[in-house]
Structure formats: C-alpha cells, structure tokens
Design a protein around this motif. Structure first.
Motif, PDB file in Angstrom:
ATOM      1  N   THR A 244      -6.576   5.016  -2.407  1.00 54.11           N
ATOM      2  CA  THR A 244      -7.292   4.433  -1.278  1.00 54.11           C
ATOM      3  C   THR A 244      -8.177   5.480  -0.617  1.00 54.11           C
ATOM      4  O   THR A 244      -7.763   6.608  -0.385  1.00 54.11           O
ATOM      5  CB  THR A 244      -6.304   3.886  -0.223  1.00 54.11           C
ATOM      6  OG1 THR A 244      -5.381   3.015  -0.851  1.00 54.11           O
ATOM      7  CG2 THR A 244      -7.033   3.127   0.866  1.00 54.11           C
TER       8      THR A 244
ATOM      9  N   ILE B 140      -6.000  -4.077  -1.394  1.00 57.14           N
ATOM     10  CA  ILE B 140      -6.418  -3.028  -2.332  1.00 57.14           C
ATOM     11  C   ILE B 140      -5.319  -2.790  -3.360  1.00 57.14           C
ATOM     12  O   ILE B 140      -5.583  -2.699  -4.566  1.00 57.14           O
ATOM     13  CB  ILE B 140      -6.788  -1.729  -1.580  1.00 57.14           C
ATOM     14  CG1 ILE B 140      -8.091  -1.931  -0.815  1.00 57.14           C
ATOM     15  CG2 ILE B 140      -6.875  -0.537  -2.535  1.00 57.14           C
ATOM     16  CD1 ILE B 140      -8.416  -0.830   0.183  1.00 57.14           C
TER      17      ILE B 140
ATOM     18  N   VAL C 113     -11.591  -1.049  -6.795  1.00 59.08           N
ATOM     19  CA  VAL C 113     -11.281  -1.512  -5.433  1.00 59.08           C
ATOM     20  C   VAL C 113     -10.358  -0.489  -4.794  1.00 59.08           C
ATOM     21  O   VAL C 113      -9.161  -0.446  -5.089  1.00 59.08           O
ATOM     22  CB  VAL C 113     -10.633  -2.916  -5.458  1.00 59.08           C
ATOM     23  CG1 VAL C 113     -10.319  -3.384  -4.042  1.00 59.08           C
ATOM     24  CG2 VAL C 113     -11.539  -3.905  -6.174  1.00 59.08           C
ATOM     25  N   LYS C 114     -10.930   0.356  -3.948  1.00 61.01           N
ATOM     26  CA  LYS C 114     -10.125   1.405  -3.331  1.00 61.01           C
ATOM     27  C   LYS C 114     -10.589   1.792  -1.933  1.00 61.01           C
ATOM     28  O   LYS C 114      -9.995   2.637  -1.296  1.00 61.01           O
ATOM     29  CB  LYS C 114     -10.065   2.635  -4.231  1.00 61.01           C
ATOM     30  CG  LYS C 114     -11.401   3.220  -4.597  1.00 61.01           C
ATOM     31  CD  LYS C 114     -11.237   4.326  -5.613  1.00 61.01           C
ATOM     32  CE  LYS C 114     -12.555   4.612  -6.284  1.00 61.01           C
ATOM     33  NZ  LYS C 114     -12.404   5.298  -7.530  1.00 61.01           N
ATOM     34  N   THR C 115     -11.646   1.151  -1.434  1.00 60.60           N
ATOM     35  CA  THR C 115     -12.192   1.569  -0.151  1.00 60.60           C
ATOM     36  C   THR C 115     -11.751   0.634   0.968  1.00 60.60           C
ATOM     37  O   THR C 115     -12.040  -0.561   0.943  1.00 60.60           O
ATOM     38  CB  THR C 115     -13.729   1.672  -0.204  1.00 60.60           C
ATOM     39  OG1 THR C 115     -14.084   2.508  -1.315  1.00 60.60           O
ATOM     40  CG2 THR C 115     -14.275   2.269   1.072  1.00 60.60           C
ATOM     41  N   ASN C 116     -11.058   1.208   1.944  1.00 63.41           N
ATOM     42  CA  ASN C 116     -10.517   0.501   3.086  1.00 63.41           C
ATOM     43  C   ASN C 116     -11.347   0.816   4.328  1.00 63.41           C
ATOM     44  O   ASN C 116     -11.606   1.980   4.620  1.00 63.41           O
ATOM     45  CB  ASN C 116      -9.062   0.944   3.312  1.00 63.41           C
ATOM     46  CG  ASN C 116      -8.447   0.313   4.529  1.00 63.41           C
ATOM     47  OD1 ASN C 116      -8.509  -0.894   4.716  1.00 63.41           O
ATOM     48  ND2 ASN C 116      -7.841   1.129   5.365  1.00 63.41           N
TER      49      ASN C 116
ATOM     50  N   CYS D 104       0.812  -1.210   0.000  1.00 66.74           N
ATOM     51  CA  CYS D 104       0.000   0.000   0.000  1.00 66.74           C
ATOM     52  C   CYS D 104       0.850   1.267   0.000  1.00 66.74           C
ATOM     53  O   CYS D 104       0.329   2.351  -0.183  1.00 66.74           O
ATOM     54  CB  CYS D 104      -0.949   0.011   1.182  1.00 66.74           C
ATOM     55  SG  CYS D 104      -0.103   0.003   2.765  1.00 66.74           S
TER      56      CYS D 104
ATOM     57  N   GLN E  75      -5.702  -3.398  -7.373  1.00 57.81           N
ATOM     58  CA  GLN E  75      -5.464  -2.331  -8.348  1.00 57.81           C
ATOM     59  C   GLN E  75      -4.373  -2.719  -9.337  1.00 57.81           C
ATOM     60  O   GLN E  75      -4.470  -2.437 -10.526  1.00 57.81           O
ATOM     61  CB  GLN E  75      -5.144  -1.019  -7.643  1.00 57.81           C
ATOM     62  CG  GLN E  75      -6.371  -0.424  -6.974  1.00 57.81           C
ATOM     63  CD  GLN E  75      -6.114   0.899  -6.299  1.00 57.81           C
ATOM     64  OE1 GLN E  75      -5.115   1.570  -6.541  1.00 57.81           O
ATOM     65  NE2 GLN E  75      -7.023   1.292  -5.421  1.00 57.81           N
TER      66      GLN E  75
ATOM     67  N   SER F 242      -5.847  -4.997   4.634  1.00 56.73           N
ATOM     68  CA  SER F 242      -6.832  -4.573   3.639  1.00 56.73           C
ATOM     69  C   SER F 242      -6.211  -3.601   2.640  1.00 56.73           C
ATOM     70  O   SER F 242      -6.522  -3.652   1.445  1.00 56.73           O
ATOM     71  CB  SER F 242      -8.056  -3.957   4.315  1.00 56.73           C
ATOM     72  OG  SER F 242      -7.696  -2.943   5.216  1.00 56.73           O
ATOM     73  N   GLN F 243      -5.315  -2.758   3.092  1.00 54.00           N
ATOM     74  CA  GLN F 243      -4.633  -1.845   2.177  1.00 54.00           C
ATOM     75  C   GLN F 243      -3.730  -2.608   1.210  1.00 54.00           C
ATOM     76  O   GLN F 243      -3.616  -2.249   0.034  1.00 54.00           O
ATOM     77  CB  GLN F 243      -3.835  -0.808   2.960  1.00 54.00           C
ATOM     78  CG  GLN F 243      -4.745   0.163   3.696  1.00 54.00           C
ATOM     79  CD  GLN F 243      -3.971   1.205   4.450  1.00 54.00           C
ATOM     80  OE1 GLN F 243      -3.602   2.227   3.871  1.00 54.00           O
ATOM     81  NE2 GLN F 243      -3.719   0.960   5.720  1.00 54.00           N
TER      82      GLN F 243
ATOM     83  N   ILE G 258     -12.923  -3.255   1.571  1.00 55.01           N
ATOM     84  CA  ILE G 258     -12.016  -4.300   2.029  1.00 55.01           C
ATOM     85  C   ILE G 258     -11.704  -4.054   3.500  1.00 55.01           C
ATOM     86  O   ILE G 258     -11.426  -2.924   3.903  1.00 55.01           O
ATOM     87  CB  ILE G 258     -10.712  -4.312   1.208  1.00 55.01           C
ATOM     88  CG1 ILE G 258     -11.000  -4.341  -0.304  1.00 55.01           C
ATOM     89  CG2 ILE G 258      -9.825  -5.486   1.619  1.00 55.01           C
ATOM     90  CD1 ILE G 258     -11.679  -5.572  -0.812  1.00 55.01           C
TER      91      ILE G 258
END
Length: 135
Positions: free
Chosen positions: A32, A104, A115-118, A25, A108, A100-101, A92
C-alpha cells in the motif's frame, strides 16, 4: 441460567472481545502507498489519477469528489475496477482511509497488483483540505 453458567459465558465473551480483529489490510503481503488530498487534487487535475470511492451509496449521495467512480465496499468486486492504464494511478478512497485499505487488499488478493494507492484520510481529508464535493 445458573451463576456458574453466567460467569463462564461472561469469561468467554470477555476473551472473545479481547482478541484483535484485524482488517484485510493487516496482511503483510499487501503493498500500500498512501497519498494525501493535495496529491489527489493534482492527479485529478492532470489526469494521472483514476479515483474509486468505496463508500456506500448514501455516503456518496451526501457528497463525493467530482470524477470519482463509486464501487461500494459492501458489494466490492475487484473485476469491476477500471483496468490498468498507462500513465494512470488507480487510487482507492473512502471516508477516512480504512475501507479503502480493505478494498486494496481484496483487489491484490484477486491478482490486481496495480491497485495499491490509498487516499489517506479519504473524503474527510479532502473536505478538510478545501476540496470541493458534488452531489
């Protein structure tokens, strides 16, 4: 092992451990967005969130958010993520928000720009906010 060899080894180990280990990440190209437990709860209630938990099966078995899908980071395959859906945000989560990061970033990298929401704080934040877990 001679004193000189041990010293060189210790110096080498010291240098190696001083280097930062950056998670996936840390890549500046990863986009994110972070949301909190209240936003996750609201999104689950109104159906606007699809929640994916990347913790391991033993963590999942100990308690998870009802309605979440398990996709452990140790076996993470972005192709197994739910497909993008109109009006739904794929969120995620993990225990605290770090794994989760990483997931993500992997998604990506595989081309899943949606997919970008943590879920910041993950299950720890969920429980601290009074969220119910199931087994």
């Amino acid at each position: 092992m001679s004193h000189f060899s041990r010293r060189r080894l210790l110096v080498a180990l010291g240098a190696a451990t001083a280097l930062p280990i950056l998670p996936a990440c840390a890549d500046s190209r990863v986009e994110t967005t972070h949301i909190d437990a209240a936003a996750v709860k609201a999104g689950l209630a109104d159906g606007s969130i699809t929640l994916v938990d990347v913790r391991e099966p033993d963590e999942w078995a100990a308690g998870h958010v009802e309605g979440a899908t398990l996709l452990p980071l140790s076996r993470f395959d972005p192709a197994r993520l739910p497909p993008p859906a109109p009006g739904k945000t794929l969120v995620i989560m993990c225990r605290s928000g770090n794994r989760s990061q990483t997931a993500i970033a992997l998604a990506q990298k595989a081309g899943r720009s949606d997919v970008k929401t943590n879920f910041a704080g993950g299950i720890s934040a969920w429980v601290a906010a009074g969220g119910r877990t199931v087994r």
